[in-house]
Scaffold this active site. Structure first.
Site, PDB file in Angstrom:
ATOM      1  N   ASP A   1       0.827  -1.207   0.000  1.00 27.20           N
ATOM      2  CA  ASP A   1       0.000   0.000   0.000  1.00 27.20           C
ATOM      3  C   ASP A   1       0.865   1.263   0.000  1.00 27.20           C
ATOM      4  O   ASP A   1       1.529   1.561   0.993  1.00 27.20           O
ATOM      5  CB  ASP A   1      -0.887  -0.037   1.247  1.00 27.20           C
ATOM      6  CG  ASP A   1      -1.708   1.216   1.438  1.00 27.20           C
ATOM      7  OD1 ASP A   1      -1.952   1.915   0.444  1.00 27.20           O
ATOM      8  OD2 ASP A   1      -2.104   1.490   2.583  1.00 27.20           O
TER       9      ASP A   1
ATOM     10  N   ASP B   1      -2.126   6.036  -5.200  1.00 25.51           N
ATOM     11  CA  ASP B   1      -2.330   5.115  -4.088  1.00 25.51           C
ATOM     12  C   ASP B   1      -2.687   3.718  -4.580  1.00 25.51           C
ATOM     13  O   ASP B   1      -3.771   3.492  -5.112  1.00 25.51           O
ATOM     14  CB  ASP B   1      -3.453   5.664  -3.201  1.00 25.51           C
ATOM     15  CG  ASP B   1      -3.679   4.839  -1.948  1.00 25.51           C
ATOM     16  OD1 ASP B   1      -2.933   3.871  -1.727  1.00 25.51           O
ATOM     17  OD2 ASP B   1      -4.600   5.168  -1.188  1.00 25.51           O
TER      18      ASP B   1
END
Length: 436
Positions: free
Chosen positions: A147, A335
């Site tokens: 992430d 992201d």
């Protein structure tokens, strides 16, 4: 604190259906994180590129993740690339409230031409991606989400006795020779529940068992107690944050900072490649493989090293400027933990009205700016539209991140279906190239 402002942070799954995702995102954006001293109680690369390299790996084993953890041979640090192949999720999971689909059949193997890899089976769907890491000595394996929207590593501990915790692979600190307790307890509170545990240090390994990057003395969170629906999935075990230390919840080097400090890579960067077909997706540590992109990488300066954040000047639909950033100073975050595009709620209707709801539409262009000038990154409708029951819908959701971190626009995995993204720490830049 972002755990997470927008995604699967602290082992919480993301909702992907348009009707439910916004609620889950906003629900989790109010996460509270606390870390407090607790000394009294502990319950417990780069190699020259081959022009003829194959897409296939020389070793494939369906049950690699099911092997019992065991010690592996220590090797000297290498400047080769480390590749962690990622797994796409099935389309049908997009209709569930929680994003529970990170089950994977893992393979650990070495491609002598490309450096180090961890490969995963493709489940399809382009929705989210997970890979395998190992913690401890001997190694204990965990399925984690890589992430770029958070900065810390969190995995379940054997001290967590709930039925939901037992659905996961759990870290047993007593079995690791390299384990040490940091001496602080931690807790995370968010919309679907709460988790508690301790901070610890151990060796974190990435790659094939016999040829790995071994990050020593890496601080991470061990989840020992949970409340609510935090662990209500067995599709992944934890989350590995790859953002900057400024976003970290504790004052200790994050994973990539330790990789740099321990001189484990020649080039301090990593990249994400999301395969458009049945080929393997991957996160690759070191310079990206040229076989995964076309043309040159276009680099953009990070505007603020917290998220992988760029200065957004505007968004265009076709040739029309939407004039969403009158001062030319919006924030765009790249992201890997977010599936869709997100926008502040004040701009949602403007964007939806401009792009419409049909499967055929105009191109969408993000206009970003840095010290080098203006850069444009265009995505066609096939990338920003999603299908639900045969109907095309814009892959956008409203998300309000409060100041000072927000408001934010987010380019998630839909954007990365077109672009290979590269994250450089020195200098701090994000690179974009059209993925093959």
């Amino acid at each position: 604190m972002k755990f997470s402002w927008f995604i699967l942070s602290a082992l919480v799954a993301q909702a992907l259906a348009l009707e439910t995702e916004a609620n889950v995102k906003s629900d989790h954006s109010a996460a509270d994180v606390f870390v407090e001293p607790d000394h009294d109680h502990f319950s417990l690369t780069e190699e020259k590129e081959s022009e003829t390299e194959s897409d296939e790996d020389p070793e494939d084993t369906d049950d690699a993740f099911d092997e019992e953890p065991g010690s592996s041979e220590e090797v000297e640090p290498s400047n080769k690339r480390l590749k962690v192949h990622l797994e796409k999720l099935s389309d049908h999971f997009e209709s569930e409230k929680f994003f529970l689909s990170l089950k994977s059949h893992h393979e650990n193997m070495l491609d002598s031409r490309n450096g180090y890899k961890v490969t995963l089976r493709d489940l399809g769907g382009h929705s989210a991606y997970a890979g395998v890491i190992s913690v401890g000595k001997p190694q204990q394996k965990f399925k984690v989400i890589f992430d770029t929207g958070s900065s810390n590593l969190w995995i379940p501990s054997v001290e967590c006795k709930s039925s939901m915790c037992r659905m996961h692979h759990q870290f047993d600190h007593k079995k690791s020779k390299d384990f040490s307790l940091v001496g602080a307890s931690m807790g995370v509170k968010f919309g679907t529940g709460r988790i508690w545990g301790h901070l610890a240090r151990d060796t974190v390994s990435l790659g094939h068992e016999n040829h790995q990057i071994k990050v020593k003395q890496q601080t991470f969170g061990m989840i020992e107690r949970e409340q609510g629906m935090v662990f209500h999935t067995n599709r992944f075990d934890g989350i590995l944050g790859l953002s900057f230390s400024a976003l970290s919840m504790y004052k200790a080097p994050v994973l990539f900072d330790n990789i740099a400090k321990q001189h484990l890579l020649q080039h301090q960067m990593f990249s994400f490649y999301y395969s458009p077909s049945n080929k393997r997706s991957m996160v690759e540590f070191g310079t990206p493989s040229k076989k995964h992109y076309r043309g040159k990488i276009k680099w953009v300066d990070v505007s603020k090293p917290m998220y992988w954040q760029l200065k957004l000047k505007d968004i265009k639909v076709g040739k029309r400027h939407l004039k969403l950033c009158p001062d030319g100073d919006c924030k765009l975050v790249v992201d890997t933990g977010t599936h869709m595009f997100t926008t502040p709620s004040t701009h949602m209707q403007t964007i939806l009205s401009a792009i419409g709801h049909g499967c055929d539409g105009e191109d969408l262009t993000f206009v970003v700016e840095d010290s080098q000038g203006t850069h444009e990154f265009t995505v066609e409708p096939k990338y920003y539209m999603t299908k639900f029951g045969g109907e095309c819908r814009p892959g956008f959701m409203a998300l309000d991140v409060p100041q000072p971190r927000g408001p934010l626009f987010i380019a998630g995995n839909l954007f990365m279906q077109k672009y290979l993204t590269v994250y450089s720490h020195h200098p701090k830049q994000v690179g974009f190239a059209v993925a093959k």
